[in-house]
Design an enzyme around this catalytic site. Structure first.
Site, PDB file in Angstrom:
ATOM      1  N   GLU A  26       0.930  -1.109   0.049  1.00  0.00           N
ATOM      2  CA  GLU A  26      -0.149  -0.097   0.022  1.00  0.00           C
ATOM      3  C   GLU A  26       1.056   1.163   0.036  1.00  0.00           C
ATOM      4  OE1 GLU A  26      -3.239   0.147  -0.061  1.00  0.00           O
ATOM      5  OE2 GLU A  26      -3.865  -1.715  -0.044  1.00  0.00           O
ATOM      6  N   CYS A  46      -2.798   9.123   1.983  1.00  0.00           N
ATOM      7  CA  CYS A  46      -2.557   8.588   0.561  1.00  0.00           C
ATOM      8  C   CYS A  46      -3.333   8.735  -0.559  1.00  0.00           C
ATOM      9  CB  CYS A  46      -2.113   6.867   0.858  1.00  0.00           C
ATOM     10  SG  CYS A  46      -3.318   6.163   1.564  1.00  0.00           S
TER      11      CYS A  46
HETATM   12  O1  TXE Z   1       7.565   6.114   4.918  1.00  0.00           O
HETATM   13  P1  TXE Z   1       8.515   5.056   4.786  1.00  0.00           P
HETATM   14  P2  TXE Z   1       7.779   7.478   5.847  1.00  0.00           P
HETATM   15  C1  TXE Z   1       4.737   8.424   1.689  1.00  0.00           C
HETATM   16  C2  TXE Z   1       4.713   9.604   1.830  1.00  0.00           C
HETATM   17  C3  TXE Z   1       5.678  10.143   2.748  1.00  0.00           C
HETATM   18  C4  TXE Z   1       6.786   9.332   2.592  1.00  0.00           C
HETATM   19  C5  TXE Z   1       7.795   9.058   3.673  1.00  0.00           C
HETATM   20  O2  TXE Z   1       5.080  10.270   0.593  1.00  0.00           O
HETATM   21  O3  TXE Z   1       6.274  11.326   2.408  1.00  0.00           O
HETATM   22  O4  TXE Z   1       5.952   8.105   2.294  1.00  0.00           O
HETATM   23  O5  TXE Z   1       7.106   8.503   4.715  1.00  0.00           O
HETATM   24  C6  TXE Z   1       9.537   1.376   7.639  1.00  0.00           C
HETATM   25  N1  TXE Z   1      12.447  -1.983   5.950  1.00  0.00           N
HETATM   26  N2  TXE Z   1       3.892   7.745   2.567  1.00  0.00           N
HETATM   27  O6  TXE Z   1       9.277   7.993   5.798  1.00  0.00           O
HETATM   28  O7  TXE Z   1       9.984   5.438   5.048  1.00  0.00           O
HETATM   29  C7  TXE Z   1       9.380   2.740   8.513  1.00  0.00           C
HETATM   30  O8  TXE Z   1      10.088   2.482   9.752  1.00  0.00           O
HETATM   31  C8  TXE Z   1      11.293  -2.538   6.279  1.00  0.00           C
HETATM   32  C9  TXE Z   1       2.416   7.207   2.183  1.00  0.00           C
HETATM   33  O9  TXE Z   1       7.130   7.388   6.985  1.00  0.00           O
HETATM   34  O10 TXE Z   1       8.172   4.368   3.553  1.00  0.00           O
HETATM   35  C10 TXE Z   1       7.933   2.736   8.539  1.00  0.00           C
HETATM   36  O11 TXE Z   1       7.187   1.848   9.663  1.00  0.00           O
HETATM   37  N3  TXE Z   1      10.597  -1.319   7.015  1.00  0.00           N
HETATM   38  C11 TXE Z   1       1.989   6.302   2.773  1.00  0.00           C
HETATM   39  C12 TXE Z   1       7.289   2.094   7.285  1.00  0.00           C
HETATM   40  O12 TXE Z   1       8.613   1.433   6.687  1.00  0.00           O
HETATM   41  C13 TXE Z   1      11.164  -0.005   6.557  1.00  0.00           C
HETATM   42  C14 TXE Z   1       1.831   6.375   4.403  1.00  0.00           C
HETATM   43  C15 TXE Z   1       7.159   3.350   6.318  1.00  0.00           C
HETATM   44  O13 TXE Z   1       8.300   4.273   6.093  1.00  0.00           O
HETATM   45  C16 TXE Z   1      12.402  -0.034   5.985  1.00  0.00           C
HETATM   46  C17 TXE Z   1       3.196   6.802   4.800  1.00  0.00           C
HETATM   47  C18 TXE Z   1      13.163  -1.023   5.539  1.00  0.00           C
HETATM   48  N4  TXE Z   1      14.280  -0.913   4.951  1.00  0.00           N
HETATM   49  C19 TXE Z   1       3.984   7.608   3.999  1.00  0.00           C
HETATM   50  N5  TXE Z   1      12.612   1.488   5.914  1.00  0.00           N
HETATM   51  C20 TXE Z   1       0.482   5.831   2.495  1.00  0.00           C
HETATM   52  N6  TXE Z   1       0.207   5.134   1.340  1.00  0.00           N
HETATM   53  O14 TXE Z   1      -0.306   6.355   3.206  1.00  0.00           O
HETATM   54  C21 TXE Z   1      11.608   1.960   6.591  1.00  0.00           C
HETATM   55  N7  TXE Z   1      10.720   1.090   7.200  1.00  0.00           N
END
Ligand code: TXE
Length: 488
Positions: free
Chosen positions: A236, A270
């Site tokens: 997602e 999102c």
């Molecule tokens: O997301 P991340 P972030 C988008 C939105 C935002 C951007 C960054 O554009 O600006 O994502 O948000 C975990 N292996 N959305 O930094 O980094 C991390 O700890 C496994 C859209 O929060 O993708 C967190 O729990 N896990 C979205 C989760 O992944 C890892 C909602 C999301 O982090 C990891 C949120 C790794 N290597 C952000 N690295 C929507 N669809 O609603 C990080 N994580």
């Protein structure tokens, strides 16, 4: 002596004050958590769906009773306005109730017609839980989004290890704590805390399925790691959703919905509205209506703070890009960015090539562009690499336009309404991910299926054996002839 665990501090994005702390999980702790729920999983899976439903209903009642705690956490930890926190929590309970009530529809064995080649057989499809599902959640809807996986995975008999976002650990811990209170005999939901490294440890810990919500960039890394062990994944990811306004739309109602869809939860949704395409004849009036509504709102009052500090730079960069590329600021502008808040920004006539149109902004910023007709609005919407949700406002051709959009969800004369219908699957295509939460597909997502054929009686014709006789071959020729005539 046991080593002292590293602590993860949770801070209020409005004030930067600490809200609380939790122990961070290293890879050994993550592996222990996975082992723990795996041991508890068979007993949970062995319950019938009615018994699991009773347990999940008890969890729902306890969460509802203790709702004040969660709403406070959502305000303190995720910076949400109280109304946004209440809405999120109501949606969560709604989905949990639906998942618990409908899991039996997916888990009940399903009879399938055996077809003319397998006359004499009974064919059945059965679905079973995967076992242990890892859920990695985001911070923007720290309960609603992961619960789209957690509730549906638990209802279908899985155990879950949940890693909430490092920005909202207390919310995740609260979910696990209330579950343990409601379902003490089945420790099948545990939380592990930490940042990317903890998420990576969960991916590597041997879960049977991984449900990820977050950015496309991190999604790619998670998928690559899952490829090592061929662990199935649900993705997602983000979106750049558009709202399309046709000439015969109720413009006042469309403006209300679009401003809400773009600015609620500070634009950190999102499937929130980021782009608006308005058919030429009504463009000026629509822009004025949107501007009129947006400029009456103030960050910190009607909606909350930007939860993740790094996101503020992205929002500022997109505003700068839109203006540098020739767009104009109709409401607010760069001055609207006053960390940790961002006041409403409405930008108009921004070139489609601008980063502000191409990339996910995740802030309270609306780009409103003119199109010549509905087809152009559809084409521009579909040109994005993202394809999550969309909205169409209009009367005569709105449903037609909805059916031409590439995304996974469309609201006609509304915004994000699909997210509140538990029976409808939620998810995207393209860079917005794949797989579905919610609805029957969302329940099926957390099950694996086994196809069973059972011989009921022996037919005189048996083409599937060595030593086939002339009658067997004749039967196969007859089947072939039926296909030649276009029959089944
Ligand atoms: O997301 P991340 P972030 C988008 C939105 C935002 C951007 C960054 O554009 O600006 O994502 O948000 C975990 N292996 N959305 O930094 O980094 C991390 O700890 C496994 C859209 O929060 O993708 C967190 O729990 N896990 C979205 C989760 O992944 C890892 C909602 C999301 O982090 C990891 C949120 C790794 N290597 C952000 N690295 C929507 N669809 O609603 C990080 N994580």
């Amino acid at each position: 002596m046991l080593p002292t665990p590293r602590m993860l501090l949770s801070c209020n994005p409005r004030t930067d004050e600490p809200v609380g702390e939790v122990a961070a999980a290293d890879s050994a702790a993550v592996a222990t958590a996975v082992r723990g729920v795996r041991a508890a999983a068979p007993a949970w899976a062995a319950l019938d769906t009615a018994a699991r439903r009773r347990n999940l209903d008890r969890w729902r009642r306890i969460m509802a009773r203790r709702s004040g705690e969660l709403r406070r956490l959502l305000a303190e930890e995720a910076g949400k306005a109280p109304a946004d926190a209440l809405l999120e929590f109501d949606l969560v309970l709604h989905h949990l109730q639906w998942a618990a009530a409908n899991a039996r529809r997916v888990l009940a064995p399903r009879r399938v017609g055996s077809g003319s080649m397998m006359l004499g057989h009974r064919s059945t499809l059965i679905r079973r839980p995967y076992g242990v599902v890892g859920v990695i959640g985001p911070w923007n809807y720290p309960v609603y989004t992961p619960m789209g996986s957690i509730a549906y995975a638990l209802a279908t008999g899985n155990a879950v290890v949940f890693k909430p976002s490092e920005y909202t650990p207390l919310t995740g811990a609260w979910l696990a704590e209330t579950f343990a209170e409601a379902v003490p005999d089945h420790p099948v939901l545990v939380c592990v805390h930490g940042g990317g490294e903890t998420g990576a440890a969960l991916v590597a810990a041997g879960v049977d399925k991984l449900a990820f919500t977050g950015s496309a960039g991190t999604g790619r890394k998670v998928m690559a790691a899952c490829a090592e062990s061929l662990t199935p994944v649900l993705m997602e990811l983000g979106g750049k959703d558009s709202a399309i306004v046709d000439a015969d739309a109720d413009l006042e109602a469309a403006a209300d919905a679009i401003v809400w869809g773009g600015l609620m939860n500070s634009g950190q949704t999102c499937a929130g509205v980021e782009r608006v395409y308005v058919v030429g004849d009504v463009y000026d009036r629509m822009l004025a209506l949107i501007a009129d509504r947006a400029e009456k709102l103030t960050a910190g009052v009607e909606y909350g703070a930007i939860a993740m500090p790094g996101q503020i730079d992205v929002i500022a960069r997109h505003i700068d890009a839109a203006l540098a590329d020739g767009g104009r600021a109709v409401v607010g502008g760069r001055e609207s960015v006053r960390p940790p808040f961002v006041d409403p920004v409405v930008l108009a006539d921004v070139p489609e090539t601008s980063e502000a149109v191409q990339s996910e902004t995740f802030g309270p910023v609306l780009v409103v562009n003119r199109v010549t007709d509905l087809q152009e609005a559809i084409d521009r919407t579909n040109a994005s690499r993202y394809a999550l949700g969309a909205a169409v406002f209009g009367k005569r051709r709105a449903r037609w336009a909805a059916s031409r959009l590439r995304g996974g969800m469309v609201a006609v004369n509304g915004v994000v309404d699909f997210g509140a219908v538990p029976g409808l699957p939620f998810g995207g295509n393209g860079a917005s991910g794949f797989g579905r939460i919610h609805g029957i597909p969302g329940l099926e997502e957390f099950t694996t299926c086994t196809s069973i054929t059972e011989k009921r009686f022996r037919l005189p014709i048996r083409p599937q054996r060595f030593g086939r006789n002339a009658l067997d071959l004749r039967a196969l020729e007859l089947l072939l002839m039926r296909h030649r005539r276009g029959r089944g």
